[in-house]
Design an enzyme around this catalytic site. Sequence first.
Site, PDB file in Angstrom:
ATOM      1  N   LYS A  60       0.841  -1.199   0.000  1.00  0.00           N
ATOM      2  CA  LYS A  60       0.000   0.000   0.000  1.00  0.00           C
ATOM      3  C   LYS A  60       0.876   1.249   0.000  1.00  0.00           C
ATOM      4  O   LYS A  60       2.057   1.184   0.287  1.00  0.00           O
ATOM      5  CB  LYS A  60      -0.919  -0.008   1.224  1.00  0.00           C
ATOM      6  CG  LYS A  60      -1.911  -1.172   1.193  1.00  0.00           C
ATOM      7  CD  LYS A  60      -2.757  -1.194   2.454  1.00  0.00           C
ATOM      8  CE  LYS A  60      -3.678  -2.402   2.467  1.00  0.00           C
ATOM      9  NZ  LYS A  60      -4.409  -2.518   3.726  1.00  0.00           N
ATOM     10  N   HIS A 113       1.849   6.448   3.280  1.00  0.00           N
ATOM     11  CA  HIS A 113       1.101   7.708   3.399  1.00  0.00           C
ATOM     12  C   HIS A 113       1.488   8.482   4.661  1.00  0.00           C
ATOM     13  O   HIS A 113       2.362   8.077   5.414  1.00  0.00           O
ATOM     14  CB  HIS A 113      -0.402   7.436   3.351  1.00  0.00           C
ATOM     15  CG  HIS A 113      -0.877   6.551   4.463  1.00  0.00           C
ATOM     16  ND1 HIS A 113      -1.060   7.009   5.738  1.00  0.00           N
ATOM     17  CD2 HIS A 113      -1.190   5.232   4.488  1.00  0.00           C
ATOM     18  CE1 HIS A 113      -1.470   6.017   6.503  1.00  0.00           C
ATOM     19  NE2 HIS A 113      -1.558   4.934   5.776  1.00  0.00           N
ATOM     20  N   HIS A 135       1.912   7.040   8.194  1.00  0.00           N
ATOM     21  CA  HIS A 135       3.206   6.430   8.508  1.00  0.00           C
ATOM     22  C   HIS A 135       4.252   7.500   8.791  1.00  0.00           C
ATOM     23  O   HIS A 135       5.212   7.251   9.505  1.00  0.00           O
ATOM     24  CB  HIS A 135       3.666   5.511   7.367  1.00  0.00           C
ATOM     25  CG  HIS A 135       2.773   4.319   7.211  1.00  0.00           C
ATOM     26  ND1 HIS A 135       2.047   4.070   6.069  1.00  0.00           N
ATOM     27  CD2 HIS A 135       2.454   3.336   8.090  1.00  0.00           C
ATOM     28  CE1 HIS A 135       1.333   2.969   6.251  1.00  0.00           C
ATOM     29  NE2 HIS A 135       1.562   2.506   7.460  1.00  0.00           N
TER      30      HIS A 135
END
Length: 577
Positions: free
Chosen positions: A137, A140, A143
């Site tokens: 994923k 973003h 994180h």
Amino acid sequence: MACGFRRSIAGQLSRVLDLPPENLIKSISAVPVSRKEEVADFQLSLDSLLANNNHSSSDIQVQAKRLAEKLKCDTVVSEISTGRGTVNFKINRELLTKTVLQQVIEDGSKYGLKSELFSGVPQKKIVVEFSSPNIAKKFHVGHLRSTIIGNFIANLKEALGHQVTRINYLGDWGMQFGLLGTGFQLFGYEEKLQSNPLQHLFEIYVQVNKEAADDKSVAKSAQEFFQRLELGDAQAFSLWQKFRDLSIEEYIRIYKRLDVYFDEYSGESFYREKSREILKLLDSKGLLKKTVKGTAVVDLSGNSDPSSICTVMRSDGTSLYATRDLAAAIDRMDKYNFDTMIYVTDKGQKKHFQQVFQMLKIMGYDWVERCQHVPFGVVQGMKTRRGDVTFLEDVLNEIQLRMLQNMASIKTTKKLENPQETAEKVGLAALIIQDFRGALLSDYQFSWDRIFQSRGDTGVFLQYTHARLHSLEETFGCGYLNDFNTACLQEPQSVSILQHLLRFDEVLYRSSQDLQPRHIVSYLLTLSHLAAVAHKTLHIKDSPPEVAGARLHLFKAVRSVLANGMKLLGITPVCRM
């Protein structure tokens, strides 16, 4: 510490109160700088000393006055007075000046950390798990928060002398890899994967999710791919390994820009085998229950309360996040024998960690009391000019670009050897300070305009203050930084700075207790504002050499403490901007 003044006051109080000095030290606090008047430097709160708090305010006031009458001024304390439920102590001004400045310069990066507030604190083995992006994923901004908060906690613990292990626990296993493996076989390109792995994997992941929603056969083959992976199929495993290795290479490059490093890149994949042992252990203790759907669950309430049921195995026998986290915790205790393990994730995972900790406890692992979840809120509104944020790198590039434009528009900007590098460091300071100003648990609204203001409570202002003070040392330092006359630093602006420098150990202590960076942020912003006021009035140029030298020592001490605090927060101070 507070340069030994607190201990000296505790010594005198202990004789009057017949209490050990150690019992008094934490009740004596440095007084925050006041704009109204020059108040005392330290105060003893009577409330914190009295065993029960059933005393009226007038009663406490009487006790404060009685205690003050029994105390005497000495070579350290020049004045004793009382406030609301406090006994106040003013330190001999020349002694204050000389001791604080000497201590800052002698202790260097350890200033504030050698304090008596930290004495008796045992050195511990601490594991901090943070950042932990999911390989399949997008990396973003959620994180990003975990990364900078975890880095701050690790920095602070290391500064205090603990043995810290920084772990990046990657989301590198799970059903998303079934989707990703199938997606790559359907519409992946090897050259795109090599040139921009994170972007290409993200595109594949978005596309295969759409296909799986419309086409049951895609969802089925994704499930089969993950089952093959769990069973160790060589072809599936080889493709997964490639995704993981290329992703970690990209992450390391991005972490380098953030000036963040890890001692260990771990991942859920490492615990796929060990999670089977966890299931066996739960079963042997009679904790595992099979549902009608074929999944395996643990009932943490004991009375089938749906909110307390934790699923630990899918119906096809594959492991879940919770099972792998149990295996990871046990493995880390075996490997590191930690005194504390800290997980830094968003507050949405609060229930997950409560359940994991509860399961460890009922499995008989008493050391679970040493595990701690540090949750944080959500960032809202962080979008680049191109629209929604896709990757953290987009944010870093945008910060660098906007900061370069800002610096170019300011007339006082000096010609820099590497403007891109400076822009990135200043931009990151802006981002970190905006993030750390409030309580970590709070959600906050990100504002591009606000973070780049050079005035006010921003990271840009901290960097600007540090660069300006560094410039002073470069311009005048050679001739003056030998010795100084304490009598030349008795103006209110100088005393305010010295009083504020006294408080640094308390601020570090407070942050070490609740792991909140906001105390240090607030302290550094105040220090920068005090320095800005002093810079306008305490001139070095055209002042007599003795006065100039003393002032330069003061500004050097400010810059040193400012740099120390910024580094703890994960900010690299710049010397020019």
